[in-house]
Design an enzyme around this catalytic site. Structure first.
Site, PDB file in Angstrom:
ATOM      1  CB  SER A 149      41.602  72.403 100.943  1.00  0.00           C
ATOM      2  OG  SER A 149      41.569  71.272 100.117  1.00  0.00           O
ATOM      3  CB  ILE A 168      38.575  75.192 103.447  1.00  0.00           C
ATOM      4  CG1 ILE A 168      39.244  75.435 102.098  1.00  0.00           C
ATOM      5  CG2 ILE A 168      37.224  75.906 103.521  1.00  0.00           C
ATOM      6  CD1 ILE A 168      38.488  74.841 100.933  1.00  0.00           C
ATOM      7  CB  CYS A 208      62.810  83.511 101.372  1.00  0.00           C
ATOM      8  SG  CYS A 208      61.492  83.111 100.209  1.00  0.00           S
ATOM      9  CG  HIS A 232      34.713  73.094 105.006  1.00  0.00           C
ATOM     10  ND1 HIS A 232      34.630  73.351 103.661  1.00  0.00           N
ATOM     11  CD2 HIS A 232      35.740  72.221 105.165  1.00  0.00           C
ATOM     12  CE1 HIS A 232      35.564  72.647 103.028  1.00  0.00           C
ATOM     13  NE2 HIS A 232      36.247  71.959 103.918  1.00  0.00           N
ATOM     14  CB  ILE A 273      40.015  63.327 112.494  1.00  0.00           C
ATOM     15  CG1 ILE A 273      39.817  62.769 113.918  1.00  0.00           C
ATOM     16  CG2 ILE A 273      39.613  64.798 112.431  1.00  0.00           C
ATOM     17  CD1 ILE A 273      38.381  62.804 114.428  1.00  0.00           C
ATOM     18  CB  CYS A 300      62.882  80.559  93.081  1.00  0.00           C
ATOM     19  SG  CYS A 300      63.716  80.620  94.658  1.00  0.00           S
ATOM     20  CB  THR A 346      46.519  64.335 107.369  1.00  0.00           C
ATOM     21  OG1 THR A 346      46.803  62.954 107.184  1.00  0.00           O
ATOM     22  CG2 THR A 346      45.445  64.764 106.395  1.00  0.00           C
TER      23      THR A 346
HETATM   24  C1  LIG Z   1      43.684  66.776 100.453  1.00  0.00           C
HETATM   25  C2  LIG Z   1      42.990  67.082 101.741  1.00  0.00           C
HETATM   26  C3  LIG Z   1      42.260  68.263 101.860  1.00  0.00           C
HETATM   27  C4  LIG Z   1      41.605  68.566 103.061  1.00  0.00           C
HETATM   28  N1  LIG Z   1      40.992  69.762 103.169  1.00  0.00           N
HETATM   29  C5  LIG Z   1      40.412  70.101 104.352  1.00  0.00           C
HETATM   30  C6  LIG Z   1      39.792  71.372 104.513  1.00  0.00           C
HETATM   31  O1  LIG Z   1      39.840  72.213 103.611  1.00  0.00           O
HETATM   32  N2  LIG Z   1      39.182  71.654 105.675  1.00  0.00           N
HETATM   33  C7  LIG Z   1      39.161  70.760 106.696  1.00  0.00           C
HETATM   34  O2  LIG Z   1      38.558  71.069 107.715  1.00  0.00           O
HETATM   35  N3  LIG Z   1      39.754  69.563 106.596  1.00  0.00           N
HETATM   36  C8  LIG Z   1      40.390  69.215 105.449  1.00  0.00           C
HETATM   37  N4  LIG Z   1      41.015  68.005 105.335  1.00  0.00           N
HETATM   38  C9  LIG Z   1      41.022  67.119 106.478  1.00  0.00           C
HETATM   39  C10 LIG Z   1      42.058  67.503 107.533  1.00  0.00           C
HETATM   40  O3  LIG Z   1      43.321  67.741 106.946  1.00  0.00           O
HETATM   41  C11 LIG Z   1      42.175  66.392 108.555  1.00  0.00           C
HETATM   42  O4  LIG Z   1      40.913  66.095 109.021  1.00  0.00           O
HETATM   43  C12 LIG Z   1      43.045  66.776 109.750  1.00  0.00           C
HETATM   44  O5  LIG Z   1      44.301  67.280 109.350  1.00  0.00           O
HETATM   45  C13 LIG Z   1      43.253  65.569 110.626  1.00  0.00           C
HETATM   46  O6  LIG Z   1      44.071  65.904 111.703  1.00  0.00           O
HETATM   47  P1  LIG Z   1      44.656  64.804 112.633  1.00  0.00           P
HETATM   48  O7  LIG Z   1      45.384  65.504 113.708  1.00  0.00           O
HETATM   49  O8  LIG Z   1      43.592  63.863 113.005  1.00  0.00           O
HETATM   50  O9  LIG Z   1      45.626  63.944 111.714  1.00  0.00           O
HETATM   51  P2  LIG Z   1      47.161  64.111 111.357  1.00  0.00           P
HETATM   52  O10 LIG Z   1      47.511  65.492 111.045  1.00  0.00           O
HETATM   53  O11 LIG Z   1      47.508  63.090 110.352  1.00  0.00           O
HETATM   54  O12 LIG Z   1      47.889  63.767 112.725  1.00  0.00           O
HETATM   55  C14 LIG Z   1      48.087  62.464 113.172  1.00  0.00           C
HETATM   56  C15 LIG Z   1      49.490  62.385 113.700  1.00  0.00           C
HETATM   57  O13 LIG Z   1      49.684  61.139 114.335  1.00  0.00           O
HETATM   58  C16 LIG Z   1      51.018  60.755 114.191  1.00  0.00           C
HETATM   59  N5  LIG Z   1      51.136  59.326 114.431  1.00  0.00           N
HETATM   60  C17 LIG Z   1      50.561  58.318 113.733  1.00  0.00           C
HETATM   61  N6  LIG Z   1      50.929  57.139 114.256  1.00  0.00           N
HETATM   62  C18 LIG Z   1      51.768  57.389 115.300  1.00  0.00           C
HETATM   63  C19 LIG Z   1      52.474  56.575 116.220  1.00  0.00           C
HETATM   64  N7  LIG Z   1      52.409  55.252 116.173  1.00  0.00           N
HETATM   65  N8  LIG Z   1      53.250  57.186 117.152  1.00  0.00           N
HETATM   66  C20 LIG Z   1      53.328  58.533 117.210  1.00  0.00           C
HETATM   67  N9  LIG Z   1      52.675  59.344 116.368  1.00  0.00           N
HETATM   68  C21 LIG Z   1      51.891  58.783 115.417  1.00  0.00           C
HETATM   69  C22 LIG Z   1      51.320  61.172 112.777  1.00  0.00           C
HETATM   70  O14 LIG Z   1      52.701  61.346 112.600  1.00  0.00           O
HETATM   71  C23 LIG Z   1      50.535  62.462 112.617  1.00  0.00           C
HETATM   72  O15 LIG Z   1      51.330  63.609 112.801  1.00  0.00           O
HETATM   73  C24 LIG Z   1      41.666  67.664 104.150  1.00  0.00           C
HETATM   74  C25 LIG Z   1      42.422  66.502 104.030  1.00  0.00           C
HETATM   75  C26 LIG Z   1      43.095  66.206 102.843  1.00  0.00           C
HETATM   76  C27 LIG Z   1      43.931  64.981 102.747  1.00  0.00           C
END
Ligand SMILES: Cc1cc2nc3c(=O)[nH]c(=O)nc-3n(C[C@H](O)[C@H](O)[C@H](O)COP(=O)(O)OP(=O)(O)OC[C@H]3O[C@@H](n4cnc5c(N)ncnc54)[C@H](O)[C@@H]3O)c2cc1C
Ligand SMILES: Cc1cc2nc3c(=O)[nH]c(=O)nc-3n(C[C@H](O)[C@H](O)[C@H](O)COP(=O)(O)OP(=O)(O)OC[C@H]3O[C@@H](n4cnc5c(N)ncnc54)[C@H](O)[C@@H]3O)c2cc1C
Lengths: 490, 423
Positions: A54, A56, A408, A58, A343, A443, A49
């Site tokens: 986005s 941002i 690029c 915040h 998260i 492109c 994810t």
């Molecule tokens: C459309 C959208 C817009 C957003 N905009 C914002 C914003 O503007 N500002 C903001 O603060 N937040 C925003 N968010 C939220 C933000 O992107 C997330 O809160 C954040 O990226 C979460 O990070 P993470 O490390 O928890 O998750 P992830 O990035 O999903 O990391 C989890 C990782 O765990 C790994 N994993 C899962 N299962 C296993 C396994 N069994 N073995 C090994 N690895 C595994 C996955 O491969 C992944 O890489 C947005 C989210 C979305 C979807």
């Protein structure tokens, strides 16, 4: 596919999940004398994810009071400034504007303003129509007022993941990629994580597995939260529209959503989105015609100058939302197993603050935290050639001709930068793209794909038909089987 | 900073030509023939020839060389026609922009950042392909979705195959030519799908590339979803209704591992835009006068960077004119200014050039919106000419002679292509 990286037999802490949260945690832990490993199933960090959002940072006046996400949001916002500086990643406090179309909405802005004051978010001001039009002439003339928050920023989220992970690795963290964790066994003095090719025994496991976090928890027999997958679609517009708005534009929030935004990304490209739709399939990264229509309609209501023909690319990301609608961060009944789950947004914003909290939780599991006596300072990526002035560009190119050859054209990326990205860890087309922007322009890789493949092949020694777009089965080309034809260069 | 910094190299030319495809080569030759003493031709690729280098099929040069050549052969001949002592050719060199001193900034491994001062510039930077984002195809984003031109490069220049079973979206010429190429390479082509009710490519290519190889062309049909997580696993296609809306109840799944997009070319007009030249929203290239000058004095343009051509011969003709005009701009003796603006009227999408002069003969290129069996081409009330079958895919070329416009005194001349009754 076999795991990349050397699997350590025993570590103090295993962080499962190399998203922005896991990377920030691994980096925070790397400042102490601990053996840490960071594990992700994808071929690069941030490929969940964290690269599809986005972008941002915040300001902290939008989210609901009394939540963990609200508290960590503002703390994270404050930490990103110095952190981004240290890591040399793209971050800028462009500010945001929440706009109102009528008197009811103006009342909402007033409420948000009071909330900002209570939370000590500085500089928040209510702007009237004339002021708005002076500052942002391309906003819809029907907008009557706007709430300006200067501390909101934009960041390159993938760059954040790469830099955090690189810094962690430089300070001793072992990084395991293409390594899905498939089991966790409780063993004396810790937990044993099962990987495709071996096991890692850890005294503490931090579950930062994003959309996979509930499954990771289930591996130790726990079920403390439920996740909903909430998809968001985003659309990128042609660089020609750079400057259309200078600040992030939010519609007035509704009780359920922050709405669809117009975002001037750090690199200048305008992005519109996201949607928020619950999906059954967590791997559902599809974009839809309904999503496109909805985003375009909402964005055009804010900035009428946007037209469907301006889109150059689109993507979707999936938020891991806990049914409590808040972050799930804390120790569990299983000794050594710590959750950093659910998260959802604003997880990117909160990541540095989450890392701080997680570090405390790790210490509470009985690990002594003594600061690393000689931390390795971060070696930043060189400033991109496109951001240099003519004289400095010339200097760089005469020092190393690879920085004169443009790979690029849309984003002005040189071969020197592509090769640099590969040396810093990119192994795929997307890995290079997210590190350098090669292929992100109008492109969309039509003209640089081959040159990047050549550089990947030259740097990694792999033939071009063994390269992928982003790991797994995402192969790019096949070799001709005709033995008479001397096909692929390797 | 340090005194040892190498001086930034700088060169001075009469005419600098950006892009060494057929347009750039012809412009450079035209500028030399018209008396420009120092001419520079720059291209970012390692070799001159532009897009022709990957077009290994034949069908180039019937008008210009009087025989049918392959793309690389045409490029070679054009190069041979062009080389001479007053011409410098820089390849593997990218023209970035024009700097504050009004000099072109050219980046290469060989020279680093070279500054080029030129009395006139000809932009001949060709076109780029429209991508998936431009038409927002819903679905996932796996490997294996690529423009037909990239596939053409991989197959014809690099000797690689893009996949095993392909679907082609769009019936542009590159897609049609690639349908045949892939078939010859042993790749199965499941079909060509075109949103509109008529094909976008030349009739010749439909016959020679699809019909002759039994590759189905599905008109009024589009791809509504791409499937596959890592690599393409298939597409959902559906016919479209009269408003081009997909009829999802008649959708079907087509398995494939490759999707080629042949959904049109767009002039590469970034340099023109950054130099301040006005852009035509229809062609998406710069607005040009009858001497191929953009609205920025001293900046000329030709070839696919102005509007998309289907035949290289017309590219050459247009580019020679641009080159000669650029030389005249430097040497003095430019033609008198245009006095008539061409206004696309009924069933005319655009005209190039955008303006003409009533005292000279001009070649005007135009594209129609709709196919017509028999039609009249009308220039205001002044002139009328019979046209045979016209289609959007085939550029219409019209010679406009001073005598056609005798007595015409307005500033705007409307150009229509209207149905012609039986007779
Ligand atoms: C459309 C959208 C817009 C957003 N905009 C914002 C914003 O503007 N500002 C903001 O603060 N937040 C925003 N968010 C939220 C933000 O992107 C997330 O809160 C954040 O990226 C979460 O990070 P993470 O490390 O928890 O998750 P992830 O990035 O999903 O990391 C989890 C990782 O765990 C790994 N994993 C899962 N299962 C296993 C396994 N069994 N073995 C090994 N690895 C595994 C996955 O491969 C992944 O890489 C947005 C989210 C979305 C979807
Ligand atoms: C697949 C295909 C099939 C065709 N088939 C036929 C056919 O059968 N018969 C026929 O007559 N015509 C055919 N055509 C049409 C014709 O060949 C093209 O219209 C013609 O090649 C366009 O010429 P050009 O010089 O304008 O552009 P290009 O050939 O695209 O050349 C432009 C050059 O500019 C360079 N460039 C761009 N920007 C910069 C910069 N900033 N700095 C340095 N260099 C730059 C590019 O690298 C490129 O080499 C075909 C075209 C295509 C694409």
């Amino acid at each position: 596919m076999s795991a990349r990286g050397t699997i350590p037999r025993e570590v103090d802490v295993a962080v499962v999940g190399g998203g922005v949260v896991g990377c920030a945690i691994a980096r925070a832990l790397s400042q102490f004398e601990l053996d840490v490993c960071l594990i992700d199933r994808e071929t690069d960090v941030g490929f969940g994810t964290s690269k599809a959002n986005s972008g941002i940072i915040h300001a902290g006046h939008h989210s609901a009071s009394g939540t963990l996400k609200g508290t960590l949001e503002w703390a994270g916002n404050q930490q990103w400034g110095p952190l981004a500086d240290e890591l040399g990643i793209g971050f800028e406090r462009v500010g945001d504007l929440t706009v109102a179309f009528d008197e009811d909405e103006v009342a909402t802005l007033e409420r948000l303003r009071r909330q900002a004051v209570e939370r000590e978010v500085p500089g928040v001001e209510l702007w009237d129509g004339p002021r708005l039009r002076r500052e942002e002439p391309n906003l819809s003339p029907e907008i009557v007022a706007g709430l300006f928050a200067p501390s909101t920023g934009v960041i390159n989220p993938y760059e954040a993941c790469f830099a955090l992970a690189e810094d962690a690795v430089a300070n001793g963290v072992s990084l395991l990629l293409d390594a899905p964790v498939h089991s966790i066994d409780v063993v004396p003095d810790g937990l044993a994580l099962g990987l495709p090719e071996g096991t890692v025994q850890a005294r503490v496991v931090v579950n930062a597995a994003g959309l996979g976090a509930d499954r990771i928890e289930a591996m130790v027999g726990l079920h403390t939260f439920d996740l909903v997958a909430r998809k968001g679609e985003e659309y990128l517009l042609d660089k020609r529209l750079e400057g259309l708005v200078r600040r992030i534009v939010f519609p007035c929030p509704t009780p359920t959503s922050k709405g669809t935004l117009v975002i001037p990304t750090f690199d200048g490209t305008i992005m519109i989105g996201p949607t928020a739709v619950d999906v059954d399939d967590r791997d559902d990264l599809t974009t839809t015609s309904d999503g496109a229509a909805q985003v375009l309609r909402a964005a055009r209501r804010l900035v009428p100058g946007i037209s469907p023909g301006d889109c150059i690319a689109e993507f979707a990301g999936v938020r891991a939302v806990a049914t409590t609608n808040d972050f799930v961060i804390g120790a569990t009944e299983v000794p050594g197993f710590v959750n950093v789950a659910g998260i959802q947004s604003p997880g990117l914003t909160a990541a540095p603050a989450i890392a701080e909290l997680a570090t405390r939780l790790v210490a509470e599991q009985g690990l002594a935290l003594s600061p690393e006596p000689s931390p390795v300072p971060f070696e930043r990526c060189p400033v991109p050639v496109r951001d240099l002035d003519g004289a400095t560009r010339a200097e760089r190119a005469s020092a190393d001709p690879a920085f004169g050859r443009v790979v690029c054209r849309c984003e002005l990326v040189t071969e020197g930068e592509v090769r640099g990205a590969i040396r810093r860890g990119a192994t795929t087309l997307d890995g290079v793209k997210f590190r350098t922007r090669a292929g992100m322009g109008r492109c969309q890789g039509g003209s640089c794909t081959w040159r990047v493949m050549e550089a990947l092949s030259a740097e990694t020694g792999r033939p071009v038909d063994a390269l992928t777009k982003r790991g797994g089965d995402s192969w790019l080309v096949l070799r001709r089987e005709d033995p008479m034809i001397d096909g692929a260069t390797s | 900073m340090s005194a040892s910094r190498p001086a930034r190299p700088r060169r001075v030319y009469d005419v600098a030509v950006v892009g060494a495809g057929p347009a750039g080569m012809a412009a450079a030759a035209g500028a030399r023939q018209a008396g420009a003493e120092r001419v520079l031709l720059v291209d970012r690729e390692p070799e001159t020839g532009g897009i022709l280098n990957q077009c290994i099929h034949s069908g180039f040069g019937l008008h210009h060389f009087g025989e049918e050549l392959t793309g690389p052969e045409f490029a070679q001949r054009a190069f041979a026609e062009m080389v001479d002592d007053g011409l410098d050719v820089l390849t593997d060199s990218f023209v970035v922009d024009r700097d504050a001193d009004d000099e072109l900034s050219v980046m290469s491994a060989e020279h680093g950042v070279l500054r080029v001062a030129a009395g006139a510039i000809v932009l001949a930077s060709g076109a780029r392909e429209r991508t998936r984002g431009a038409i927002r195809i819903p679905g996932s984003r796996p490997a294996g979705v690529m423009t037909a031109g990239l596939a053409q490069h991989l197959v014809n220049v690099r000797g690689l195959l893009p996949g095993r079973r392909a679907v082609i979206l769009g019936s542009g010429d590159i897609g049609l030519i690639m349908a045949r190429r892939l078939t010859l390479e042993g790749i199965e082509v499941a079909g060509v799908f075109e949103l509109l009710a008529h094909a976008n490519g030349l009739t010749r290519n439909i016959v020679e590339c699809l019909d002759d190889f039994d590759i189905p062309l599905h008109l009024s049909t589009t791809v509504v979803e791409v499937h596959g997580r890592d690599r393409v696993e298939g597409v959902t296609v559906a016919p479209v209704g009269p408003g081009l809306e997909p009829l999802l109840d008649r959708a079907r799944f087509v398995p494939c591992d490759t999707v080629l997009l042949s959904i049109g070319l767009l002039p590469e007009a970034e340099l023109a835009r950054s130099l301040g030249a006005r852009i035509d929203p229809v062609t998406r290239g710069p607005v040009v006068s009858s001497t191929m000058e953009t609205t920025r004095p001293g900046v000329f343009a030709a070839g696919n960077s102005v509007h998309i051509h289907d035949l290289v011969d017309f590219v050459v003709e247009e580019a020679q004119l641009a080159g000669r005009s650029a030389a005249a701009h430097v040497l003095g003796g430019s033609a008198p200014r245009d006095n008539v603006t061409l206004v696309p009227g009924e069933n005319v999408r655009y005209c190039v050039p955008h303006t003409i002069s009533t005292d000279r003969e001009h070649t005007v290129y135009l594209r129609v919106r709709r196919p017509l069996e028999r039609s009249w081409l009308r220039l205001g009330d002044a002139y009328e000419k019979r046209l045979r079958y016209v289609v959007p895919a085939e550029m219409v070329t019209v010679k406009v002679r001073p005598r056609f416009l005798e007595g015409f005194s307005s500033e705007a001349l409307r150009v229509d292509v209207v149905p012609r009754e039986e007779g």
